[in-house]
Design a protein around this motif. Structure first.
Motif, mmCIF file in Angstrom:
data_model
loop_
_atom_site.group_PDB
_atom_site.id
_atom_site.type_symbol
_atom_site.label_atom_id
_atom_site.label_comp_id
_atom_site.label_asym_id
_atom_site.label_seq_id
_atom_site.Cartn_x
_atom_site.Cartn_y
_atom_site.Cartn_z
ATOM 1 N N GLU A 1 0.829 -1.209 0.000
ATOM 2 C CA GLU A 1 0.000 0.000 0.000
ATOM 3 C C GLU A 1 0.862 1.257 0.000
ATOM 4 O OE1 GLU A 1 -2.382 -0.366 3.476
ATOM 5 O OE2 GLU A 1 -3.473 -2.146 2.750
ATOM 6 N N GLU A 2 1.948 1.236 0.779
ATOM 7 C CA GLU A 2 2.793 2.428 0.890
ATOM 8 C C GLU A 2 3.562 2.696 -0.397
ATOM 9 O OE1 GLU A 2 3.442 2.167 5.736
ATOM 10 O OE2 GLU A 2 5.066 1.574 4.374
ATOM 11 N N TYR A 3 3.990 1.633 -1.084
ATOM 12 C CA TYR A 3 4.638 1.850 -2.374
ATOM 13 C C TYR A 3 3.647 2.433 -3.380
ATOM 14 C CZ TYR A 3 9.152 -0.363 -1.388
ATOM 15 O OH TYR A 3 10.400 -0.649 -0.910
ATOM 16 N N ALA A 4 2.425 1.963 -3.349
ATOM 17 C CA ALA A 4 1.404 2.507 -4.247
ATOM 18 C C ALA A 4 1.164 3.984 -3.945
ATOM 19 C CB ALA A 4 0.113 1.707 -4.111
ATOM 20 N N ALA A 5 1.105 4.327 -2.653
ATOM 21 C CA ALA A 5 0.897 5.719 -2.263
ATOM 22 C C ALA A 5 2.090 6.577 -2.651
ATOM 23 C CB ALA A 5 0.652 5.799 -0.755
ATOM 24 N N SER A 6 3.298 6.037 -2.500
ATOM 25 C CA SER A 6 4.504 6.780 -2.859
ATOM 26 C C SER A 6 4.540 7.045 -4.357
ATOM 27 C CB SER A 6 5.749 5.996 -2.420
ATOM 28 O OG SER A 6 6.938 6.684 -2.740
ATOM 29 N N LEU A 7 4.134 6.052 -5.145
ATOM 30 C CA LEU A 7 4.068 6.231 -6.599
ATOM 31 C C LEU A 7 3.075 7.329 -6.960
ATOM 32 C CD1 LEU A 7 4.819 5.304 -9.484
ATOM 33 C CD2 LEU A 7 2.946 3.663 -9.329
ATOM 34 N N ALA A 8 1.896 7.289 -6.335
ATOM 35 C CA ALA A 8 0.873 8.299 -6.606
ATOM 36 C C ALA A 8 1.365 9.691 -6.223
ATOM 37 C CB ALA A 8 -0.406 7.950 -5.857
ATOM 38 N N LYS A 9 2.062 9.775 -5.095
ATOM 39 C CA LYS A 9 2.589 11.060 -4.625
ATOM 40 C C LYS A 9 3.643 11.616 -5.566
ATOM 41 C CE LYS A 9 4.582 13.213 -0.491
ATOM 42 N NZ LYS A 9 5.052 12.959 0.911
ATOM 43 N N SER A 10 4.481 10.712 -6.118
ATOM 44 C CA SER A 10 5.549 11.151 -7.007
ATOM 45 C C SER A 10 5.024 11.695 -8.327
ATOM 46 C CB SER A 10 6.511 9.992 -7.275
ATOM 47 O OG SER A 10 5.901 8.992 -8.079
ATOM 48 N N LYS A 11 3.782 11.322 -8.671
ATOM 49 C CA LYS A 11 3.209 11.763 -9.944
ATOM 50 C C LYS A 11 2.465 13.093 -9.833
ATOM 51 C CE LYS A 11 2.738 7.194 -12.062
ATOM 52 N NZ LYS A 11 1.818 6.184 -12.634
ATOM 53 N N LYS A 12 2.300 13.580 -8.613
ATOM 54 C CA LYS A 12 1.572 14.845 -8.424
ATOM 55 C C LYS A 12 2.429 16.041 -8.792
ATOM 56 C CE LYS A 12 -1.513 13.139 -4.782
ATOM 57 N NZ LYS A 12 -1.923 13.277 -3.379
#
Length: 508
Positions: free
Chosen positions: A497-508
């Motif tokens: 879950e945290e890797y998915a959130a980190s990926l989403a955050k990096s795309k903002k």
């Protein structure tokens, strides 16, 4: 939250203390040899006096003499005065703790894993300079690999200068004389590899009339297993699909690779006591002429051969980078870097000072500096024969530098002017760039998971234990699935879950 002055000091000290436990230093650096002389005066102070830089780095021998000729030449070329804290790798963490307790941090510090949660917290607290916006102003820094910059980024920003390494160096080192004795060709596929390893075990490849050889040496970390799984089509570390992440060991190809290893073990083609061997012992099995193949970094090959040929003067050795799997050529990719230099704001107090430090590192990528830190001083440490440098006095070089100064270089180890290369070294240097073309990259290289940093070692240890038991036949597929279920319940799901959130955050 607004902190008092005392509170801010306490918070910063706490973060720094956490940071200190995460510092890991290693290996050498060099570069592509392109001159940075157009930026030659960027490291000067306003009055032209040398700029003083304090640096904490590791060492592999005795600390070099700060008044020695190598450091003097480096300082003259970069117009700096360098103050080193050289720390043996074995005591580095203790030294860092003492340094932090003193409140005197260096201006430059080498950090091994900048994705550790403590370091990320320090970065997010504003402890380190963001350097990304400045890289364009320097000849070499402007050309740093964009993919690797992405790998070292935190929340999409760059907070240090990485030491570049080849993206893919893993391969198979094997006894060419044994291959010839068995009447076989270089393996091209996984099936070929199995047949070669089997012949190395049962066909008396060393022609001594004894059944005393084994196909593959390994250790408890099973470095070859992720290579085999990658050849078979498994992801490297993690699979990212539609923004979601799953670890490689949950893939069917990984299980297939474990079954391959189990077959090698069951048939006694794999060294039987691998689970109690460390990396050095794994290497020793090969050096002692007991094993026919070694899976790991191809940069190990020259050392392996150097030891092997002393014991077996007629031995021959060769390397391959990969074998074809069901989906064609694949290689196990790395991060493309080995630690990075970061710059604390507490000691680098102004933007002007930061720029001078960046200019210093840029200047070190000049070929003159790369060769100075890699070969030393011509006429003293090395001579040139047929256009190739060669050491005059290896002991003197070991005393006066011995790969300490080249820890500063942010370029590849292969950047120094090459000396006379063996056939094995030439082949390795030709293979590595080719491997990069089909390297499978870990998609979490640029991401952060706090749970991974806090519990990752514990969780991975449990998986590694289950992996070993599977190969030994003490765990069946149902038991393997139970180990995965436990991994997920004990924090694995949180990591995904945290890797998915980190990926989403990096795309903002």
């Amino acid at each position: 939250m607004i902190l008092s002055k005392k509170g801010r000091k306490s918070f910063t000290a706490s973060v720094v203390l956490l940071l200190s436990t995460s510092l890991v230093l290693s290996a050498c650096g060099s570069g592509d040899g392109k001159s940075a002389e157009t930026n030659g005066k960027a490291a000067q102070t306003d009055n032209g006096q040398p700029f003083k830089i304090s640096i904490m780095s590791n060492m592999f021998s005795e600390p070099p003499n700060p008044e020695g000729e190598i450091q003097k030449k480096m300082e003259a070329f970069t117009n700096t005065k360098l103050q080193f804290t050289w720390v043996p790798a074995s005591t580095y963490k203790e030294k860092v703790n003492a340094t932090v307790a003193s409140g005197e941090l260096p201006m430059v510090i080498l950090i091994g894993n900048n994705k550790d949660s403590n370091i990320v917290s320090a970065v997010e607290s504003g402890m380190f300079w963001e350097v990304g916006p400045y890289l364009k102003d320097y000849p070499f820094l402007n050309k740093m690999n964009k993919d690797v910059l992405n790998n070292v980024s935190v929340n999409g920003k760059i907070y240090g200068l990485f030491r570049e390494r080849d993206i893919a160096t893993q391969g198979i080192t094997y006894r060419k004389d044994w291959l010839d004795n068995a009447g076989l060709q270089e393996p091209k596929t996984i099936d070929d590899l199995y047949n070669v390893l089997k012949a190395f075990t049962f066909n008396d490849p060393d022609k001594n009339g004894k059944n005393d050889t084994v196909g593959l040496t390994e250790d408890k970390l099973l470095a070859g297993l992720p290579m085999i799984s990658t050849f078979m089509g498994a992801p490297n570390g993690w699979l990212q699909k539609d923004g979601k992440f799953t670890p490689d060991f949950m893939s069917p190809e990984y299980v297939q690779a474990m079954k391959f290893y189990k077959k090698l073990y069951d048939e006694k083609i794999l060294v039987q006591d691998f689970a109690v061997l460390n990396n050095q012992q794994k290497r020793d099995v090969f050096k002692q002429g007991k094993a026919g193949a070694y899976m790991g970094s191809m940069n190990d090959a020259p050392d392996l051969y150097s030891s092997l040929i002393k014991a077996f003067p007629d031995s021959k050795m060769d390397i391959i980078g990969s074998v074809k799997g069901p989906n064609g050529d694949k290689s196990l990719g790395g991060t493309g870097y080995n630690g990075l230099y970061m710059f604390p704001k507490s000691s680098v107090k102004t933007e002007a000072d930061l720029k001078k430090i960046l200019a210093f590192f840029d200047k070190l990528t000049d070929q003159k500096m790369i060769d100075l830190t890699g070969w030393g001083i011509e006429g003293r440490h090395y001579k040139t024969e047929n256009g190739k440098p060669t050491f005059i006095d290896q002991k003197l070089w070991d005393t006066e530098s011995n790969s300490n100064y080249n820890q500063l270089l942010i370029t590849k180890p292969t950047a120094k002017t090459p000396g006379e290369e063996t056939a094995l070294e030439k082949k390795r240097n030709a293979i590595i760039p080719e491997l990069a073309k089909f390297a499978v990259i870990n998609p979490t290289n640029a991401l952060v998971s706090q749970t991974q940093n806090l519990k990752g070692v514990e969780l991975q240890t449990a998986i590694d234990d289950a992996k070993t038991k599977f190969i030994y036949g003490k765990l069946d597929e149902a038991g393997w699935q139970k180990a995965i279920d436990d991994w997920r319940k004990n924090g694995g799901d949180k990591i995904m879950e945290e890797y998915a959130a980190s990926l989403a955050k990096s795309k903002k």
